[in-house]
Design an enzyme around this catalytic site. Sequence first.
Site, short mmCIF file in Angstrom:
data_model
loop_
_atom_site.label_atom_id
_atom_site.label_comp_id
_atom_site.label_asym_id
_atom_site.label_seq_id
_atom_site.Cartn_x
_atom_site.Cartn_y
_atom_site.Cartn_z
CG LEU A 205 -1.85 1.01 1.59
CD1 LEU A 205 -3.02 0.88 0.62
CD2 LEU A 205 -2.37 0.86 3.03
CG HIS A 206 3.15 2.93 -2.93
ND1 HIS A 206 2.95 1.77 -3.62
CD2 HIS A 206 3.40 3.88 -3.87
CE1 HIS A 206 3.08 2.00 -4.90
NE2 HIS A 206 3.34 3.27 -5.09
NE ARG A 207 -0.32 3.47 -7.45
CZ ARG A 207 0.63 3.67 -8.34
NH1 ARG A 207 1.01 4.89 -8.63
NH2 ARG A 207 1.20 2.68 -8.95
NE ARG A 241 3.22 8.36 -1.35
CZ ARG A 241 2.98 9.65 -1.61
NH1 ARG A 241 2.22 10.36 -0.82
NH2 ARG A 241 3.51 10.21 -2.66
CG ASP A 279 -1.77 1.20 -3.16
OD1 ASP A 279 -0.66 0.64 -3.19
OD2 ASP A 279 -2.02 2.18 -2.42
#
Length: 355
Positions: A205-207, A241, A279
């Site tokens: 998950l990072h978007r 992030r 993602d």
Amino acid sequence: MTKILTIVGARPQFVKAAALSRELRKHPSIQELIVHTGQHFEKNMSDIFFEEMEIPKPHYNLEINSLSHGAMTGRMLEEIEKVILKEKPDWVLVYGDTNSTIAGALAAKKLHVKVAHVEAGLRSFNIQMPEEVNRILTDRISDVLFCPTQTAVKNLHNEGFKNIDADIVLSGDVMQDAALFYASKLHEKELQTSDFQDNFILCTLHRAENTDDKNRLSQIVEALNEIHHTIKPVVLPLHPRTKKKLDEHNLKLEVNTVNPLGYFDMINLIQKCDLVMTDSGGLQKEAFFFKKHCVTLRDQTEWVELLENGFNTLAGADKTLIIQSVSDMLNKISDFDKDLYGKGKATQRIAEYFL
Ligand code: UD1
């Protein structure tokens, strides 16, 4: 001699460059110089990929990171321009959709150096995503567009690229070349994750669209915690992030988080897991390469052929839909033996273009 200046900066670009660089090096008439913008800079986000995938050491490291989009892209533009003026390449080659991609393409084009875009033509049709802006602008100023899929070629045709003086090449996806090559080396490697047992879900998950929006992030976190406690354990290599944003929003992930992993450990986990949730663009395909279903934590995907064939499903950031999709996909059986991405011949097709 054809001189190619390759620009990389973010983690997925190291994977793509590893595969293509390996192929380019087979041709004595091609000289490749690598510029690392520095966008990703931590050891486990950058150096580990160069080391374990045997990517030639970058000739230039610009060390530009942790800035706003404008400042980051602007500084890259300025520094890449200097390198182009010094090295006078025939081509500047860029990958994918990051700030490093658009900076490299724009710097080259303004200096009348030809631009090659690997992973061209992809669209999510969500212009709010920084990646979508980077893709559209990079494609428009590229001289050759290497498309990973037939859909990508179609997207370019729909945007009128037939009337633009650029070559469109259906190359296939270089990430499949990387997956096939490095999976064959996996047994030679010492892995951090060698003692991981089967029976888990792998998640990344990072978007920005998920991490920067507190509501989306908390829905996803709640869904992951519930899946972890009631369906199957979840393993999540945590992107810097996301780590920052979880702290900022005071959200607590109760799944098994680990530090970001190198490529071989990721392949190992994909092969061992029962399902992928992500993602990321790249991981959706890597799930398919290793015959795993995927639940995508986004509202659109560029890799529509995975949806059309039922290998992947979109669950967005809706807690109920995410949990339902995970249950459905865990019970699904599919035949993954389809040629969607060129079966590992993309790097060869791209290298031949420059001969
Ligand atoms: C970038 C790309 C995205 C790609 C992703 C792969 C853009 C607009 N986005 O997103 O398309 O899918 O890389 O991971 O180019 N950070 C660290 N250490 C690192 C790297 C990043 O602490 O090694 C921090 C940065 O300082 C920043 C945040 O993580 O605060 C986000 O990094 P950034 O490069 O802006 O975007 P990504 O989310 O990684």
